[in-house]
Design an enzyme around this catalytic site. Structure first.
Site, PDB file in Angstrom:
ATOM      1  CB  SER A 167      -0.854   0.006   1.279  1.00  0.00           C
ATOM      2  OG  SER A 167      -1.441   1.277   1.498  1.00  0.00           O
ATOM      3  CE1 TYR A 180      -4.435  -2.199   5.127  1.00  0.00           C
ATOM      4  CE2 TYR A 180      -3.380  -0.083   4.687  1.00  0.00           C
ATOM      5  CZ  TYR A 180      -3.988  -1.244   4.227  1.00  0.00           C
ATOM      6  OH  TYR A 180      -4.146  -1.449   2.873  1.00  0.00           O
ATOM      7  CE  LYS A 184      -1.423  -3.598   3.277  1.00  0.00           C
ATOM      8  NZ  LYS A 184      -1.632  -4.821   2.475  1.00  0.00           N
TER       9      LYS A 184
HETATM   10  P1  NAI Z   1     -11.103  -6.425  -0.128  1.00  0.00           P
HETATM   11  O1  NAI Z   1     -11.628  -6.342   1.267  1.00  0.00           O
HETATM   12  O2  NAI Z   1     -12.076  -6.546  -1.240  1.00  0.00           O
HETATM   13  O3  NAI Z   1     -10.058  -7.603  -0.266  1.00  0.00           O
HETATM   14  C1  NAI Z   1      -9.391  -8.231   0.788  1.00  0.00           C
HETATM   15  C2  NAI Z   1      -9.554  -9.726   0.578  1.00  0.00           C
HETATM   16  O4  NAI Z   1      -8.755 -10.434   1.524  1.00  0.00           O
HETATM   17  C3  NAI Z   1     -11.015 -10.172   0.779  1.00  0.00           C
HETATM   18  O5  NAI Z   1     -11.406 -11.004  -0.299  1.00  0.00           O
HETATM   19  C4  NAI Z   1     -10.952 -10.940   2.073  1.00  0.00           C
HETATM   20  O6  NAI Z   1     -11.929 -11.971   2.156  1.00  0.00           O
HETATM   21  C5  NAI Z   1      -9.534 -11.497   2.018  1.00  0.00           C
HETATM   22  N1  NAI Z   1      -9.043 -11.896   3.329  1.00  0.00           N
HETATM   23  C6  NAI Z   1      -9.149 -11.225   4.498  1.00  0.00           C
HETATM   24  N2  NAI Z   1      -8.584 -11.940   5.489  1.00  0.00           N
HETATM   25  C7  NAI Z   1      -8.117 -13.077   4.928  1.00  0.00           C
HETATM   26  C8  NAI Z   1      -7.430 -14.208   5.426  1.00  0.00           C
HETATM   27  N3  NAI Z   1      -7.121 -14.310   6.733  1.00  0.00           N
HETATM   28  N4  NAI Z   1      -7.092 -15.202   4.570  1.00  0.00           N
HETATM   29  C9  NAI Z   1      -7.412 -15.127   3.263  1.00  0.00           C
HETATM   30  N5  NAI Z   1      -8.072 -14.066   2.729  1.00  0.00           N
HETATM   31  C10 NAI Z   1      -8.409 -13.058   3.560  1.00  0.00           C
HETATM   32  O7  NAI Z   1     -10.194  -5.126  -0.318  1.00  0.00           O
HETATM   33  P2  NAI Z   1      -9.053  -4.812  -1.387  1.00  0.00           P
HETATM   34  O8  NAI Z   1      -8.964  -3.360  -1.439  1.00  0.00           O
HETATM   35  O9  NAI Z   1      -9.272  -5.572  -2.625  1.00  0.00           O
HETATM   36  O10 NAI Z   1      -7.751  -5.341  -0.635  1.00  0.00           O
HETATM   37  C11 NAI Z   1      -6.808  -6.209  -1.208  1.00  0.00           C
HETATM   38  C12 NAI Z   1      -5.407  -5.816  -0.772  1.00  0.00           C
HETATM   39  O11 NAI Z   1      -5.098  -4.552  -1.318  1.00  0.00           O
HETATM   40  C13 NAI Z   1      -5.200  -5.694   0.727  1.00  0.00           C
HETATM   41  O12 NAI Z   1      -3.957  -6.267   1.082  1.00  0.00           O
HETATM   42  C14 NAI Z   1      -5.187  -4.199   0.959  1.00  0.00           C
HETATM   43  O13 NAI Z   1      -4.418  -3.853   2.091  1.00  0.00           O
HETATM   44  C15 NAI Z   1      -4.527  -3.733  -0.328  1.00  0.00           C
HETATM   45  N6  NAI Z   1      -4.734  -2.346  -0.662  1.00  0.00           N
HETATM   46  C16 NAI Z   1      -5.980  -1.869  -0.970  1.00  0.00           C
HETATM   47  C17 NAI Z   1      -6.138  -0.549  -1.351  1.00  0.00           C
HETATM   48  C18 NAI Z   1      -7.442   0.061  -1.703  1.00  0.00           C
HETATM   49  O14 NAI Z   1      -7.520   1.286  -1.784  1.00  0.00           O
HETATM   50  N7  NAI Z   1      -8.480  -0.707  -1.962  1.00  0.00           N
HETATM   51  C19 NAI Z   1      -4.987   0.350  -1.402  1.00  0.00           C
HETATM   52  C20 NAI Z   1      -3.735  -0.238  -1.006  1.00  0.00           C
HETATM   53  C21 NAI Z   1      -3.629  -1.548  -0.672  1.00  0.00           C
HETATM   54  C1  BGC Z   2      -6.228   1.381   2.232  1.00  0.00           C
HETATM   55  C2  BGC Z   2      -7.417   2.126   1.676  1.00  0.00           C
HETATM   56  C3  BGC Z   2      -7.040   3.553   1.361  1.00  0.00           C
HETATM   57  C4  BGC Z   2      -5.772   3.612   0.498  1.00  0.00           C
HETATM   58  C5  BGC Z   2      -5.278   5.041   0.289  1.00  0.00           C
HETATM   59  C6  BGC Z   2      -5.082   1.507   1.291  1.00  0.00           C
HETATM   60  O1  BGC Z   2      -3.971   0.813   1.777  1.00  0.00           O
HETATM   61  O2  BGC Z   2      -6.564   0.007   2.416  1.00  0.00           O
HETATM   62  O3  BGC Z   2      -8.478   2.131   2.628  1.00  0.00           O
HETATM   63  O4  BGC Z   2      -8.113   4.178   0.635  1.00  0.00           O
HETATM   64  O5  BGC Z   2      -4.745   2.866   1.120  1.00  0.00           O
HETATM   65  O6  BGC Z   2      -5.213   5.775   1.482  1.00  0.00           O
END
Ligand code: NAI
Ligand code: BGC
Length: 282
Positions: A167, A180, A184
């Site tokens: 992130s 968090y 990261k």
């Molecule tokens: P999301 O909530 O849709 O995806 C997270 C996924 O991880 C979900 O499918 C969830 O079921 C799964 N998960 C949670 N705990 C778990 C576990 N113990 N074992 C296996 N799977 C598990 O949200 P998103 O945004 O798609 O997040 C994916 C990754 O991207 C995360 O690592 C998040 O930190 C990172 N990220 C997201 C950003 C954003 O703005 N959406 C920005 C920067 C990083």
């Molecule tokens: C976080 C999001 C956030 C983004 C930018 C990600 O790592 O999971 O919630 O919007 O960073 O701040």
């Protein structure tokens, strides 16, 4: 075109070609958000894909069907990335199903936000064990398989590729989200140290550091026009990221087009890391 909270950026992304053909992949947390888009992106680029999920079997099955619709093989694998036994079983199943793995995208992650003095140990532990220990367990299983097989020159120059979903908060401090940001930030040095250690085995390890991407993890930042307008003050490129923006980066990093890239964080954030508040002076 100005963006707003309901603008969808569904215009087709450029197709990079079937550059991952013959390279089975495993994506964690692939039933939603970025993980789902990455799984589909890798499949479009030619990879068979193991779709890990922890909770929503129906959503994982839907991703599997979409991948199969693209003419690739896929299987859904339930497993909690923070549990050693689950990770070992998940890798064993994927390797037995596909014969091996060439690409692992460690994407699963959670936020459990709280003011620092109100943060419980459970909130701290949950984020660290999923976002950081989960990365260790998946990367270790991947390295063991990549070292066992070595380079298969007919398929890829590398013995294997690991992509960690980090992130911008690996380098941008984030008040109210200390657990968090710590996870990261820790992941950044996990990735770099591991990349250094396994480069002689032709294993590449990189991270993607997304900015704000439209997924379920951050609904509150884009769902209303007011929240979206506020978010735009952080993003010089003036649109929220879409999961496909990250999928494209993952396809490139996993491919031999990035063969000389290891130990790097690919920041995909529309300029969020560029200190946007300095755009009008300082
Ligand atoms: P999301 O909530 O849709 O995806 C997270 C996924 O991880 C979900 O499918 C969830 O079921 C799964 N998960 C949670 N705990 C778990 C576990 N113990 N074992 C296996 N799977 C598990 O949200 P998103 O945004 O798609 O997040 C994916 C990754 O991207 C995360 O690592 C998040 O930190 C990172 N990220 C997201 C950003 C954003 O703005 N959406 C920005 C920067 C990083
Ligand atoms: C976080 C999001 C956030 C983004 C930018 C990600 O790592 O999971 O919630 O919007 O960073 O701040």
């Amino acid at each position: 075109m100005a963006s707003n909270s309901s603008t969808t950026w569904a215009a087709p992304m450029p197709f990079l070609g079937e550059i991952l053909k013959g390279q089975p992949a495993l994506v964690t947390g692939a039933s939603s958000g970025i993980g789902r888009a990455v799984a589909l992106g890798l499949a479009r680029a030619g990879a068979d894909v193991a779709v890990n999920y922890s909770a929503h079997a129906d959503a994982a099955d839907a991703v599997v069907r979409e991948i199969e619709g693209l003419g690739r093989r896929a299987l859904a694998l339930k497993g909690d990335v923070s549990r050693e036994a689950d990770v070992e079983a998940m890798f064993a199943s994927a390797i037995s199903h596909f014969g091996t793995l060439h690409i692992v995208v460690s994407n699963a992650g959670v936020q459990r936000d709280a003011a620092f003095d109100a943060m419980t140990l459970a909130q701290w532990d949950e984020v660290i064990t999923i976002n950081l220990t989960g990365q260790f367990l998946c990367a270790r299983a991947a390295v063991r398989e990549f070292k066992r097989r070595g380079v298969d020159a007919a398929v890829s120059r590398a013995a294997g590729k690991i992509i960690c979903m980090s992130s911008v908060h690996q380098h941008i401090p984030w008040a109210g989200h200390v657990n968090y940001a710590a996870s990261k930030g820790g992941l950044m040095l996990l990735m770099q140290s591991l990349a250094q250690e396994v480069a002689p085995h032709f294993i590449r390890v990189n991270s993607i550091a997304p900015g704000a991407i439209r997924t379920p993890i951050n609904t509150s930042t884009w769902q209303t026009p007011a929240a979206y307008a506020d978010l735009m003050t952080f993003i010089p490129y003036k649109r929220i990221g879409e999961p496909d923006d990250i999928a494209q980066a993952a396809v490139w990093l996993a491919s031999d087009a990035a063969d000389y890239v290891t130990g790097t964080s690919l920041v995909v954030d529309g300029g969020m890391s560029l200190y946007p508040q300095f755009a009008d002076g300082g």
